[in-house]
Scaffold this active site. Structure first.
Site, short mmCIF file in Angstrom:
data_model
loop_
_atom_site.label_atom_id
_atom_site.label_comp_id
_atom_site.label_asym_id
_atom_site.label_seq_id
_atom_site.Cartn_x
_atom_site.Cartn_y
_atom_site.Cartn_z
N GLY B 38 0.85 -1.20 0.00
CA GLY B 38 0.00 0.00 0.00
C GLY B 38 0.87 1.23 0.00
N ARG B 119 -13.69 -0.80 2.09
CA ARG B 119 -15.01 -1.38 1.91
C ARG B 119 -15.85 -0.51 0.98
NH1 ARG B 119 -18.60 -2.86 6.98
NH2 ARG B 119 -18.11 -0.69 7.40
N ASN B 158 -7.00 -3.36 7.19
CA ASN B 158 -8.12 -3.96 7.93
C ASN B 158 -8.90 -5.01 7.14
OD1 ASN B 158 -8.08 -2.79 10.52
ND2 ASN B 158 -8.55 -0.82 9.57
N ASP B 186 -4.68 2.58 18.81
CA ASP B 186 -5.71 2.49 19.86
C ASP B 186 -5.08 2.71 21.23
OD1 ASP B 186 -7.78 1.55 17.93
OD2 ASP B 186 -6.45 -0.17 17.80
N HIS B 214 -8.97 -5.31 16.58
CA HIS B 214 -8.96 -3.90 16.18
C HIS B 214 -10.31 -3.61 15.53
CE1 HIS B 214 -7.45 -0.05 14.87
NE2 HIS B 214 -7.81 -0.33 13.64
#
Lengths: 374, 374
Positions: B38, B119, B158, B186, B214
């Protein structure tokens, strides 16, 4: 407690008293305040995290970041401030955001002026000079009124040389030599291209000067540059390449990047800002120098006085610099320098209304904006 | 010479022989190869410059960056490689770009797997698990075939826990404990929120664990966390805040940022990746720990085996880690941990076709994607 303060609607529970008491018990250096304009933009999005991490001012230097944005960008400023907070940088002691330079510049020791309006469709360079010049005139007045008396000002927003001149002229109480226009990305790109051509790693290339305006009249200097301590002209024998292609490659790099990448060179610009600051706060390696657009008055080269012109600088690491005297200037180099000087003098006449020097007369040559720049 | 090599159309004059001869004469550490997938994305655009500057692996560690992209992003990869080159990082010795993980992962000692499909509209979590799972299955096979036998793999794309599991299952020759799913952002956000609530600077907060997935089932642990060495529960008496608002604040931070900023938290994510790597290559401060999503088999807490679950880790600084045994787990914490465990077991059943464990059965609960994440 939150590090972030600023506009009322974004004041969290930051308490500067609590922090400064705590600081007094530490052996760290005194907090320095750094203003960044255009703080919601892409260049700043890289730069702010470098400033906060200690990469720029060192691992024992606490910093306060003062972010200047516009009414339109204030939500984004809050976002970037929150990301800074989530990054838990131990050196980052305070983040202020605001849209009034008279508040944001209060006591700052560095002002990194990145924000500038991009040129809209059909806008002439004269219009751009005027619109951005007004921003930099206001920021100069604000620095003059509230910043540290020895604030160092680095102008990145284009046209950066003339913006820096306008800013300087509006801040008469701040030493003129404290104003810089960023030409370090051009220097870095020039070093990279010389290294590529010579087939050496780029740390072998030194003494590269960018002369003049941060525009297409800029002069990347191969005459004084060295590779492994030898003159570049002895290593790269292809004079035509040096005289023509080299300059073009340096200038068109940003345009090529826009084509490939679809974005302007925010990351490498921010690296070059870090380089430029570090060059002023660390002693220049013996025999080497760096480029910065600085005030010409008193320069040893015979360049016209009272403009901001990129030249060869050396620093003792105290935030100050001196111009390098022992550079060669031949006819080829001098002719090019004179063209960039002529352009900057024309730009200066075009912003006379903003420098307090009378009525503006705009007789600018054609478009000299570097490709790939906003 | 150019540092960049890769696809034929982008091969410049890079010569690895010349470089490695040069390296042998230096006292620096041996070059390490780091793959980033990426690589044309926003998180990488921050991360790559940190890797190249020495901020992650230190000022005496030369690095080679191997950038993995897609056919669609190859021009952008060239752009980011050019910007890296223009940045003149002395430690950056080589940049490779490519779209084939079997080439890009050759001999890498770190694989930072950031790329994942976002998504699309109307896409179910099961679809996302499948689409991204296929990418991570392929990358696992490639790592197994060509990477260093002790490569450390950090999955950021993710759903990162299950992607890491898939990757691990497809790389049986690489130690299972070398696979990490990033939960450090987080943890950082949790520390920040505890500091805000307690009115202390965030470096006073330690021993914060993120347990589990996560996702919105993640469990930021206030029971074991300390402020100035005291239990958080002694400093923050507002139990309702700790049990309800704290977790929500940590989870919704990314969503708030998207709202304000209009962008995902690329900069702070990249800072947290740096933190996560540095936690593995520097000794953990005495008494403290850090969170990472790691393989559960053999865990001392009674969490189901054979999943990737964020837990409390300590490292000697050798790239490896051990799970922290002396943590308290009360009923409140355990019930929450079990919910996240149940989710990860369901995700695992849903990707059985990608882990070589039979036919996938998807009985996922509702949407548990963290707000603000792609």
């Amino acid at each position: 407690m939150s590090l972030i303060s600023g506009l009322d609607r974004f004041t969290l529970c930051f308490s500067s008293n609590l922090l400064s008491q705590e600081e007094e018990t530490k052996s760290w250096k005194k907090l320095i305040k750094i203003a960044v304009s255009g703080a919601a933009g892409m260049i700043s999005n890289h730069l702010l995290f470098k400033l906060a991490s200690g990469e720029v001012f060192g691992p024992d230097q606490p910093v306060a970041l003062k972010l200047l944005g516009s009414e339109r960008s204030i939500q984004a400023l809050e976002g970037v401030a929150m990301e800074l907070e989530d990054s838990l940088f131990p050196l980052l002691r305070e983040v202020n955001i605001g849209i009034d330079p008279y508040e944001v510049f209060q006591d700052v020791e560095w002002a990194l002026l990145i924000g500038a309006k991009p040129r809209g469709p059909g806008m002439e360079r004269a219009d751009l000079l005027d619109i951005n010049g007004q921003i930099f005139a206001e920021q100069g007045k604000a620095l003059n009124a509230v910043a540290s008396r020895n604030v160092k000002v680095m102008v990145v927003g284009n046209p950066c040389n003339t913006n820096a001149l306008i800013c300087m002229k509006n801040a008469p109480d701040i030493p003129a030599k404290n104003f810089h226009a960023l030409t370090r990305l051009d220097e870095n790109r020039a070093k990279c291209q010389l290294a590529l051509k010579a087939g050496v790693f780029y740390d072998k290339v030194s003494n590269v000067t960018i002369w003049g305006n941060h525009s297409t009249t800029q002069v990347p200097d191969f005459l004084n540059a060295t590779i492994n301590g030898l003159p570049v002209t002895e290593i790269i024998k292809d004079r035509k390449w040096l005289e023509e292609e080299f300059t073009e490659k340096v200038q068109k790099r940003g345009g090529v990047l826009i084509q490939k990448w679809g974005r302007s060179s925010a990351a490498s610009t921010s690296v070059s800002i870090v380089d430029a600051i570090r060059s002023l706060i660390t002693p220049t390696p013996k025999g080497d120098w760096f480029s910065s657009g600085v005030y010409t008055t008193g320069n040893p080269y015979g360049i016209a006085e009272d403009i901001i012109f990129s030249m060869a600088c050396r620093s003792k690491g105290d935030g100050d610099y001196e111009l390098v005297k022992d550079v060669m200037i031949d006819d080829f180099l001098w002719n090019r320098i004179k063209k960039s000087e002529a352009e900057l003098l024309a730009e200066k006449r075009c912003v006379a209304h903003l420098t307090g020097e009378g009525i503006a007369v705009c007789d600018l040559p054609g478009d000299t904006m570097l490709p790939g720049e906003m």
